[in-house]
Scaffold this motif. Structure first.
Motif, PDB file in Angstrom:
ATOM      1  N   VAL A  65       0.828  -1.197   0.000  1.00 31.42           N
ATOM      2  CA  VAL A  65       0.000   0.000   0.000  1.00 31.42           C
ATOM      3  C   VAL A  65       0.866   1.253   0.000  1.00 31.42           C
ATOM      4  O   VAL A  65       0.610   2.220  -0.711  1.00 31.42           O
ATOM      5  CB  VAL A  65      -0.949   0.009   1.219  1.00 31.42           C
ATOM      6  CG1 VAL A  65      -1.707   1.334   1.315  1.00 31.42           C
ATOM      7  CG2 VAL A  65      -1.936  -1.148   1.124  1.00 31.42           C
ATOM      8  N   SER A  66       1.930   1.234   0.804  1.00 33.67           N
ATOM      9  CA  SER A  66       2.803   2.405   0.929  1.00 33.67           C
ATOM     10  C   SER A  66       4.211   2.066   0.477  1.00 33.67           C
ATOM     11  O   SER A  66       4.774   1.043   0.883  1.00 33.67           O
ATOM     12  CB  SER A  66       2.832   2.899   2.381  1.00 33.67           C
ATOM     13  OG  SER A  66       3.829   3.869   2.560  1.00 33.67           O
ATOM     14  N   GLN A 181      -4.169   4.539   2.179  1.00 33.64           N
ATOM     15  CA  GLN A 181      -4.937   3.642   3.031  1.00 33.64           C
ATOM     16  C   GLN A 181      -6.430   3.927   2.956  1.00 33.64           C
ATOM     17  O   GLN A 181      -7.254   3.012   3.089  1.00 33.64           O
ATOM     18  CB  GLN A 181      -4.449   3.745   4.474  1.00 33.64           C
ATOM     19  CG  GLN A 181      -3.051   3.171   4.677  1.00 33.64           C
ATOM     20  CD  GLN A 181      -2.562   3.301   6.102  1.00 33.64           C
ATOM     21  OE1 GLN A 181      -3.060   4.127   6.866  1.00 33.64           O
ATOM     22  NE2 GLN A 181      -1.580   2.502   6.471  1.00 33.64           N
ATOM     23  N   GLN A 183      -8.115   4.524   0.449  1.00 41.14           N
ATOM     24  CA  GLN A 183      -8.678   3.931  -0.766  1.00 41.14           C
ATOM     25  C   GLN A 183      -8.763   2.410  -0.690  1.00 41.14           C
ATOM     26  O   GLN A 183      -9.324   1.774  -1.584  1.00 41.14           O
ATOM     27  CB  GLN A 183      -7.826   4.329  -1.977  1.00 41.14           C
ATOM     28  CG  GLN A 183      -7.720   5.828  -2.206  1.00 41.14           C
ATOM     29  CD  GLN A 183      -9.076   6.486  -2.372  1.00 41.14           C
ATOM     30  OE1 GLN A 183      -9.928   5.963  -3.096  1.00 41.14           O
ATOM     31  NE2 GLN A 183      -9.274   7.621  -1.717  1.00 41.14           N
ATOM     32  N   VAL A 184      -8.214   1.837   0.392  1.00 35.44           N
ATOM     33  CA  VAL A 184      -8.215   0.382   0.530  1.00 35.44           C
ATOM     34  C   VAL A 184      -9.623  -0.116   0.824  1.00 35.44           C
ATOM     35  O   VAL A 184     -10.368   0.491   1.598  1.00 35.44           O
ATOM     36  CB  VAL A 184      -7.243  -0.056   1.644  1.00 35.44           C
ATOM     37  CG1 VAL A 184      -7.373  -1.552   1.919  1.00 35.44           C
ATOM     38  CG2 VAL A 184      -5.810   0.283   1.258  1.00 35.44           C
ATOM     39  N   THR A 185      -9.973  -1.242   0.220  1.00 35.92           N
ATOM     40  CA  THR A 185     -11.290  -1.841   0.436  1.00 35.92           C
ATOM     41  C   THR A 185     -11.211  -2.933   1.494  1.00 35.92           C
ATOM     42  O   THR A 185     -10.324  -3.796   1.444  1.00 35.92           O
ATOM     43  CB  THR A 185     -11.831  -2.448  -0.873  1.00 35.92           C
ATOM     44  OG1 THR A 185     -11.932  -1.419  -1.861  1.00 35.92           O
ATOM     45  CG2 THR A 185     -13.204  -3.069  -0.655  1.00 35.92           C
ATOM     46  N   ASP A 186     -12.125  -2.881   2.458  1.00 34.49           N
ATOM     47  CA  ASP A 186     -12.193  -3.906   3.498  1.00 34.49           C
ATOM     48  C   ASP A 186     -12.567  -5.240   2.854  1.00 34.49           C
ATOM     49  O   ASP A 186     -13.591  -5.351   2.184  1.00 34.49           O
ATOM     50  CB  ASP A 186     -13.239  -3.520   4.550  1.00 34.49           C
ATOM     51  CG  ASP A 186     -13.209  -4.427   5.771  1.00 34.49           C
ATOM     52  OD1 ASP A 186     -13.327  -5.649   5.588  1.00 34.49           O
ATOM     53  OD2 ASP A 186     -13.093  -3.915   6.897  1.00 34.49           O
ATOM     54  N   SER A 187     -11.744  -6.271   3.072  1.00 38.55           N
ATOM     55  CA  SER A 187     -11.959  -7.566   2.423  1.00 38.55           C
ATOM     56  C   SER A 187     -13.223  -8.263   2.919  1.00 38.55           C
ATOM     57  O   SER A 187     -13.785  -9.107   2.221  1.00 38.55           O
ATOM     58  CB  SER A 187     -10.750  -8.478   2.656  1.00 38.55           C
ATOM     59  OG  SER A 187     -10.552  -8.705   4.050  1.00 38.55           O
ATOM     60  N   VAL A 192     -14.965   0.774   1.102  1.00 40.24           N
ATOM     61  CA  VAL A 192     -13.723   1.541   1.135  1.00 40.24           C
ATOM     62  C   VAL A 192     -13.524   2.082   2.548  1.00 40.24           C
ATOM     63  O   VAL A 192     -14.471   2.602   3.165  1.00 40.24           O
ATOM     64  CB  VAL A 192     -13.764   2.695   0.110  1.00 40.24           C
ATOM     65  CG1 VAL A 192     -12.512   3.546   0.230  1.00 40.24           C
ATOM     66  CG2 VAL A 192     -13.900   2.142  -1.303  1.00 40.24           C
TER      67      VAL A 192
END
Length: 238
Positions: A65-66, A181, A183-187, A192
Motif C-alpha cells: 500500500v505504501s 490507506q 482507498q483500501v477496500t475492506d476484504s 472503502v
C-alpha cells in the motif's frame, strides 16, 4: 518451497544465490523456518551446513500500500552504518538483495543473535535488580543511538539529504500513506475504508506546532520486545 511458513520461499533458489554471493559465509544445504514474530517484514532463521545461524528479513508478498513502508533496504543500510560506529550494539549484516527473481521481494541477511527477548515490559521473570539493569541498558542504548550524527556514519546519500526538514517530510509522508490507506477496500465488508476522522485537524496541529529540529537517529519502534538481552547488554534489532 519450505512448508512451515506463512510466506513460502523457494529454498533451492535462495541457497544457490547465497552460496554463490557469500561462499565463505553460507555452505549448503540450508534449512529455513519462519519466526512467529516479525509481522511487518516476515523474518526467517537460516541454518547452514556448519550449523551457523542467520536471519533473513524480507518485504511481505503482494502489492504494498505504501512505498515508504517495509523498507528492508533502509533497515540494512541503517544497521550496517550504525554497526560501523561501535557505539550501538546491532547484529552484523551480510548482504542486501533487491533482485525480486530470487525470492519474490527485497531481503537482507544478518547474523542470528542468541539471547532473551522479553515480551512483557514488566519482565516478571527477572529480579528487581536485573530488571532495573535491563531497562537502564535499554535507555543507554537508545541514548547512544540518538547521539549518532547520521551524516558521519556512512549512510547512503539518499538517507542524509534534506536532514534539516524532518517534520515537513513526515507530514508529507503521513498524508500520502493516509490517502493510500483511505482507498483500501475492506476484504470482509467490501467497503472503502475512507479517511481517518479528524486526520486533517491533526496534520494542521503538527504544522503549526513544529518544534526546533536537531538532526539525529531515532528507532521507529523502540520497545522491549524489539531488543535482545545478552548477559547485561541490550542488543538493538531493527
Amino acid at each position: 518451497m519450505i512448508n512451515n511458513s506463512r510466506h513460502p520461499i523457494d529454498l533451492e533458489t535462495l541457497t544457490r544465490y547465497l552460496t554463490s554471493q557469500k561462499p565463505d559465509i553460507f555452505e549448503a544445504p540450508l534449512t529455513l523456518k519462519q519466526f512467529g514474530f516479525g509481522q511487518s517484514n516476515p523474518s526467517y532463521q537460516i541454518i547452514d551446513a556448519k550449523d551457523r545461524k542467520y536471519v533473513l528479513r524480507k518485504q511481505p508478498p503482494g502489492t504494498l500500500v505504501s512505498k515508504s513502508a517495509h523498507r528492508v533496504d533502509r533497515e540494512y543500510h541503517m544497521i550496517k552504518a550504525i554497526s560501523s560506529t561501535g557505539k550501538v550494539p546491532v547484529p552484523e549484516v551480510y548482504l542486501l538483495c533487491q533482485d525480486k527473481s530470487i525470492i519474490g521481494s527485497d531481503f537482507y541477511i544478518m547474523n542470528f543473535v542468541s539471547g532473551r527477548i522479553f515480551h512483557d515490559p514488566r519482565i516478571p521473570s527477572l529480579s528487581a535488580k536485573d530488571r532495573n539493569e535491563c531497562w537502564a541498558s535499554a535507555i543507554t542504548t537508545l541514548a547512544n543511538l540518538h547521539s549518532l550524527d547520521p551524516s558521519k556514519i556512512g549512510l547512503p546519500n539518499s538517507f542524509t539529504k534534506n536532514l534539516s526538514s524532518h517534520y515537513p517530510r513526515q507530514v508529507v509522508t503521513l498524508n500520502k500513506v493516509h490517502e493510500a490507506q483511505a482507498q483500501v477496500t475492506d476484504s470482509k465488508t467490501g467497503k472503502v475504508l475512507g479517511p481517518i476522522p479528524n486526520f486533517d485537524t491533526l496534520i494542521e496541529f503538527i504544522k503549526t506546532h513544529t518544534p526546533p529540529e536537531r538532526v539525529g537517529i531515532v528507532h521507529g519502534d523502540y520497545k522491549i520486545d524489539n531488543l535482545v538481552s545478552i548477559s547485561r547488554i541490550v542488543l538493538v534489532i531493527f
